[in-house]
Design a protein around this motif. Structure first.
Motif, PDB file in Angstrom:
ATOM      1  N   LEU A 287      95.122 -53.983  68.106  1.00  0.00           N
ATOM      2  CA  LEU A 287      94.922 -52.771  67.307  1.00  0.00           C
ATOM      3  C   LEU A 287      95.670 -51.599  67.917  1.00  0.00           C
ATOM      4  O   LEU A 287      96.397 -50.872  67.235  1.00  0.00           O
ATOM      5  CB  LEU A 287      93.429 -52.482  67.280  1.00  0.00           C
ATOM      6  CG  LEU A 287      92.951 -51.410  66.337  1.00  0.00           C
ATOM      7  CD1 LEU A 287      93.140 -51.906  64.937  1.00  0.00           C
ATOM      8  CD2 LEU A 287      91.502 -51.105  66.605  1.00  0.00           C
ATOM      9  N   LEU A 288      95.501 -51.432  69.231  1.00  0.00           N
ATOM     10  CA  LEU A 288      96.087 -50.265  69.889  1.00  0.00           C
ATOM     11  C   LEU A 288      97.607 -50.333  69.850  1.00  0.00           C
ATOM     12  O   LEU A 288      98.279 -49.309  69.736  1.00  0.00           O
ATOM     13  CB  LEU A 288      95.598 -50.171  71.341  1.00  0.00           C
ATOM     14  CG  LEU A 288      94.098 -49.993  71.519  1.00  0.00           C
ATOM     15  CD1 LEU A 288      93.769 -49.645  72.949  1.00  0.00           C
ATOM     16  CD2 LEU A 288      93.555 -48.916  70.602  1.00  0.00           C
TER      17      LEU A 288
ATOM     18  N   SER B  46      99.468 -51.949  67.553  1.00  0.00           N
ATOM     19  CA  SER B  46     100.043 -51.934  66.209  1.00  0.00           C
ATOM     20  C   SER B  46      99.785 -50.625  65.464  1.00  0.00           C
ATOM     21  O   SER B  46     100.473 -50.326  64.501  1.00  0.00           O
ATOM     22  CB  SER B  46      99.468 -53.094  65.390  1.00  0.00           C
ATOM     23  OG  SER B  46      98.116 -52.822  65.111  1.00  0.00           O
ATOM     24  N   SER B  47      98.805 -49.835  65.935  1.00  0.00           N
ATOM     25  CA  SER B  47      98.414 -48.694  65.115  1.00  0.00           C
ATOM     26  C   SER B  47      99.302 -47.485  65.353  1.00  0.00           C
ATOM     27  O   SER B  47      99.968 -47.367  66.376  1.00  0.00           O
ATOM     28  CB  SER B  47      96.974 -48.308  65.421  1.00  0.00           C
ATOM     29  OG  SER B  47      96.124 -49.249  64.872  1.00  0.00           O
ATOM     30  N   HIS B  48      99.231 -46.602  64.403  1.00  0.00           N
ATOM     31  CA  HIS B  48      99.953 -45.338  64.513  1.00  0.00           C
ATOM     32  C   HIS B  48      99.006 -44.279  65.061  1.00  0.00           C
ATOM     33  O   HIS B  48      97.971 -44.007  64.479  1.00  0.00           O
ATOM     34  CB  HIS B  48     100.459 -44.926  63.136  1.00  0.00           C
ATOM     35  CG  HIS B  48     101.047 -43.559  63.127  1.00  0.00           C
ATOM     36  ND1 HIS B  48     102.270 -43.297  63.710  1.00  0.00           N
ATOM     37  CD2 HIS B  48     100.593 -42.389  62.652  1.00  0.00           C
ATOM     38  CE1 HIS B  48     102.534 -42.007  63.572  1.00  0.00           C
ATOM     39  NE2 HIS B  48     101.534 -41.435  62.939  1.00  0.00           N
ATOM     40  N   TRP B  49      99.378 -43.703  66.201  1.00  0.00           N
ATOM     41  CA  TRP B  49      98.511 -42.698  66.812  1.00  0.00           C
ATOM     42  C   TRP B  49      98.990 -41.316  66.421  1.00  0.00           C
ATOM     43  O   TRP B  49     100.174 -41.001  66.531  1.00  0.00           O
ATOM     44  CB  TRP B  49      98.548 -42.808  68.331  1.00  0.00           C
ATOM     45  CG  TRP B  49      97.857 -44.009  68.860  1.00  0.00           C
ATOM     46  CD1 TRP B  49      98.349 -45.275  68.929  1.00  0.00           C
ATOM     47  CD2 TRP B  49      96.553 -44.072  69.389  1.00  0.00           C
ATOM     48  NE1 TRP B  49      97.432 -46.115  69.468  1.00  0.00           N
ATOM     49  CE2 TRP B  49      96.315 -45.406  69.766  1.00  0.00           C
ATOM     50  CE3 TRP B  49      95.547 -43.125  69.582  1.00  0.00           C
ATOM     51  CZ2 TRP B  49      95.114 -45.820  70.330  1.00  0.00           C
ATOM     52  CZ3 TRP B  49      94.365 -43.538  70.154  1.00  0.00           C
ATOM     53  CH2 TRP B  49      94.144 -44.875  70.514  1.00  0.00           C
ATOM     54  N   VAL B  50      98.062 -40.500  65.990  1.00  0.00           N
ATOM     55  CA  VAL B  50      98.416 -39.116  65.711  1.00  0.00           C
ATOM     56  C   VAL B  50      98.336 -38.312  66.995  1.00  0.00           C
ATOM     57  O   VAL B  50      99.162 -37.455  67.275  1.00  0.00           O
ATOM     58  CB  VAL B  50      97.458 -38.537  64.655  1.00  0.00           C
ATOM     59  CG1 VAL B  50      97.685 -37.055  64.509  1.00  0.00           C
ATOM     60  CG2 VAL B  50      97.666 -39.242  63.351  1.00  0.00           C
ATOM     61  N   THR B  51      97.306 -38.603  67.781  1.00  0.00           N
ATOM     62  CA  THR B  51      97.155 -37.920  69.065  1.00  0.00           C
ATOM     63  C   THR B  51      97.840 -38.763  70.126  1.00  0.00           C
ATOM     64  O   THR B  51      98.376 -39.825  69.840  1.00  0.00           O
ATOM     65  CB  THR B  51      95.682 -37.795  69.416  1.00  0.00           C
ATOM     66  OG1 THR B  51      95.142 -39.101  69.410  1.00  0.00           O
ATOM     67  CG2 THR B  51      94.969 -36.947  68.428  1.00  0.00           C
TER      68      THR B  51
END
Lengths: 218, 570
Positions: A122-123, A125-130
């Motif tokens: 998850l971490l 592949s995901s898109h982080w805004v922060t």
């Protein structure tokens, strides 16, 4: 997060070395907490883990957080743990071989493995805004990205956030602390002897309850 | 609170713009929390312990003041519209007002029921009421929070006070067990909830509910794993609080072990606050993601409805039965939430139906647990369902009240329970979830069975006795008990012993006179006639009045819930 930061570039060789060493220290400490036979050793392993996390905070320029981590967690909380352990007696051995639920250990291992794997997936592949862009900049940079924030000004930034965006949360925490103190006193207090006796009802209450009883009887 | 604000304004040289504070928006909380702390302080300063009456009266005054503040809020919202304050951390709208009204009334009713309980169990000191009031403050915070951090703080304030209250009666081992179980599982679920907040923050860059909605409206999240994981973890945290299956495991044990007035408070307030925050977070912040969360709510609703109803059937303890029934009720509220995911008017109807259900359930639950509390007897232990046998003859008014409240929970016409069930089912049908509505009705039918079982048991005649003889014996038993119980409470003086002996003699002669079969009857007695404290009667009366009153004239309450959902600020 640090992984993505490293991958994103800007990380020097010392950065990577510091990260690797402190990560190893953290994981070793965590294993120590779970595997130590002696509870005091387990608590000290926890201190090791917390120190490792503090080093990681420093590496990300979060000096204040690192200091708080050492003072509050390693300093206060683990010492409290040790106090409790000493109170209960260090030499008392629990039989940790006995399993209350058959097969819970292998199952727990499987579940933890799945959870960790999915979390890592998850971490990554995901898109982080922060994260990346907020690390060196002002705290909560995404809300007001324009304001300049020097790395040393983070305490001021924290204070500012605390009295503006999170003012109400700050105040509500006070209620939480009050309830914690009252609750602790209620649970820990010894009962007075005279309360144990059955005749606690004051005499002036008797007529009212009796009249209601008669009401019900009718 | 004030002191902290003063310090903050004193250190204001470096140009921090303090957020504007509309004190009306947080007035009920200030009254409730300030009153609780004041009561605690006064009680610790006064040399002789305050007696229960003083504490109950002050709690009532504080709760009613909080209620009045909430009504003031309502008129303000109606004339000026909804707004946020404290840098958007708090929102004042019809929705938050309704939750505040609900929590404040529940607190007042609990104080009424708790008065008799504290006397009976010999619990002195203001802590019982103070903890309940702080807990109520947490519930109000959850209802008006516009920031996930505030939701979490409200949740913790509510829960930590409830953990302590569950363990309050330390002479009962069950009470401690319930508290420990609640604390461990509750702490675990809180951790999951915080993890959800962290992931949501990572995905949207803010914890503010309005800003999350704004972010999701303006951005298309391509790889949305983080966001969905955060959403799911938040849902798990909420589902634990509102006792939705499969996160309901703690409910029966904790409901059974806690002091009964607290069980009523817990069932009403924790559920209402949990659902209020759940509805606000999901509908207003994650409204864009409704396609993702609606199926999860659907599944949760189905299992919650069925498991709650079926497991309640096999309980032998009245508190456990009511615990499973509360799980079943949670399923009905989920029905409203599922419908709230729909767009436009249908969604608003879902919100309003869920609110209506919560409001109706609060009064039914507190009333029912008040009666259970009164019948629990000294030690709060007589909760076997079989104890309720023949209650209709022993204590007709209490039995009638309990019957009305149970029938209302079952959804009988002319009660709020009926309208509540009708509204959520209608909302579900409007939202095209017809199978869900059918499942809900089936579960309502199953649930009606176990409510009616208790009602029938209360009015079932006794064995071995013909009606007339039964009546005579009943009266005799009752008077004998009354005398015995009063004499037991008085200090031993020579007369009372003789009096009791006299009564026993009288009993014996009368029994000898009657026919041989009836001699067995005293052994068949299921329970004693209990004292009903006046304040508990008032509380039960209010619950019945609300349940039946708004059941016969449903318009005002439905209107209130409707207004609350219209003003609901996304």
């Amino acid at each position: 997060m640090t992984l993505t930061l490293l991958a994103a570039g800007g990380a020097t060789i010392p950065d990577i070395i510091v990260f690797a060493v402190s990560a190893a220290v953290i994981i070793m400490g965590a294993f120590g907490v779970v595997t130590s036979r002696n509870p005091v050793h387990a608590a000290l392993s926890l201190v090791m883990t917390l120190f490792g996390v503090a080093v990681l905070f420093i590496e990300q320029d979060a000096n204040f957080l690192a200091a708080v981590q050492v003072i509050v967690y390693a300093g206060a909380i683990v010492v409290l743990f040790l106090f409790v352990i000493m109170f209960l007696g260090v030499d008392r051995r629990e039989n940790i071989e006995a399993e209350p639920l058959v097969g819970q250990r292998p199952l727990a291992l499987i579940f933890v493995g799945v959870a960790v794997a999915s979390l890592v997936a998850l971490l990554v592949s995901s898109h982080w805004v922060t994260g990346a862009h907020g690390v060196v900049g002002p705290i909560n940079g995404s809300v007001n990205p324009g304001s300049p924030g020097a790395p040393s000004g983070e305490v001021a930034q924290l204070g500012k956030q605390l009295f503006t965006t999170y003012l109400f949360a700050f105040e509500a925490t006070a209620a939480l602390l009050v309830i914690a103190v009252v609750g602790a006193v209620v649970l820990a207090r010894r009962e007075r002897r005279d309360l144990e006796k059955p005749s606690v009802e004051s005499p002036d209450d008797e007529p009212s309850s009796d009249s209601s009883e008669k009401e019900v009887l009718r | 609170m004030r002191v902290a604000l003063l310090i903050a304004s004193a250190s204001l040289h470096g140009g921090i713009a303090m957020p504007h504070i509309a004190y009306l928006a947080i007035l009920p909380e200030i009254v409730m929390l300030g009153g609780a702390i004041l009561l605690l302080a006064v009680a610790s300063l006064v040399r002789s312990a305050l007696n229960v009456t003083v504490i109950t009266v002050s709690t009532l005054v504080i709760s009613l003041a909080s209620l009045a503040a909430a009504l003031w809020q309502f008129f303000d919202v109606q004339s000026h519209g909804a707004y946020t304050t404290l840098d958007h951390a708090v929102v004042l709208d019809g929705f938050s007002v309704l939750v505040t009204v609900l929590v404040a009334s529940a607190m007042a009713l609990t104080a009424l029921v708790g008065d008799g309980y504290q006397r009976r169990e010999g619990l002195a000191g203001p802590e019982f009421n103070v903890l309940a009031m702080v807990s109520a403050t947490g519930a109000m915070l959850m209802g008006e929070a516009n920031d996930l951090v505030i939701v979490f703080l409200g949740l913790e304030i509510l829960s930590i006070a409830l953990y302590v209250l569950a363990a309050f009666n330390r002479r009962r081992a069950e009470s401690g067990e319930a508290a420990l179980k609640y604390f461990l599982l509750g702490g675990f679920s809180s951790a999951i909830f915080v993890y959800g907040i962290a992931l949501t923050y990572g995905a949207t860059g803010t914890t503010n509910l309005t800003q999350i909605a704004d972010f999701l409206a303006k951005n298309v999240v391509v790889s949305d794993g983080l966001l969905l994981a955060g959403l799911t973890l938040l849902l798990v945290g909420f589902a634990f609080k509102v006792a939705a299956v499969p996160f309901h495991m703690w409910t029966p044990d904790v409901y059974q072990g806690s002091p009964t007035p607290i069980t009523g408070f817990m069932s009403a307030v924790a559920k209402a606050a949990g659902f209020a925050a759940l509805i606000r977070v999901f509908v207003s912040s994650f409204g864009v993601l409704r396609v993702d969360w609606q199926p999860i709510i659907y599944a949760l609703a189905v299992v919650t409805l069925l498991v709650g109803a079926v497991l309640a059937l096999i309980q032998t303890d009245i508190k456990r039965m009511l615990a499973y029934s509360s799980i079943n009720h949670a399923g009905f509220v989920l029905l409203g939430l599922e419908a709230a995911g729909a767009l436009g008017k249908v969604g608003a109807r879902g919100v309003s139906s869920a609110l209506y259900y919560l409001f109706a359930y609060t009064f039914m639950a507190i009333g029912s647990f008040a009666i259970v509390s009164v019948l629990g007897g000294r030690g709060d232990a007589a909760h076997e369902i079989s104890n309720y046998k023949g209650l209709g003859k022993r204590q007709p008014f209490l039995a009638l009240a309990f019957a009305v409240l149970l029938l209302s929970q079952a959804g009988a016409p002319f009660t709020t329970g009926f309208w509540a069930k009708l509204q959520v089912v209608a909302a579900a049908v409007d939202a095209n979830s017809v199978p869900l509505a059918v499942i809900a009705m089936v579960s309502a039918a199953v649930a009606a069975f176990f409510y009616l079982r208790v009602v029938l048991l209360m009015y079932s005649p006794k064995k071995f006795v013909s009606d007339q003889e039964g009546d005579r014996l009943e009266n005799l038993d009752a008077s004998g008990d009354a005398v015995a119980s009063t004499s037991a409470r008085e200090p031993l003086w020579s007369g009372s012993g003789r009096q009791t002996a006299l009564v026993n003699e009288l009993n014996a002669t009368l029994l000898l006179e009657s026919s041989p079969e009836t001699i067995e009857v005293p052994d068949e007695r299921e329970g004693d006639v209990v004292n009903v404290p006046v304040l508990a009667v008032v509380a039960i009366g209010i619950c019945i009045a609300v349940t039946v009153g708004f059941g016969v004239f449903p318009a005002p309450l439905a209107d209130f819930a409707h207004k609350a959902s219209l003003l609901f600020m996304p």
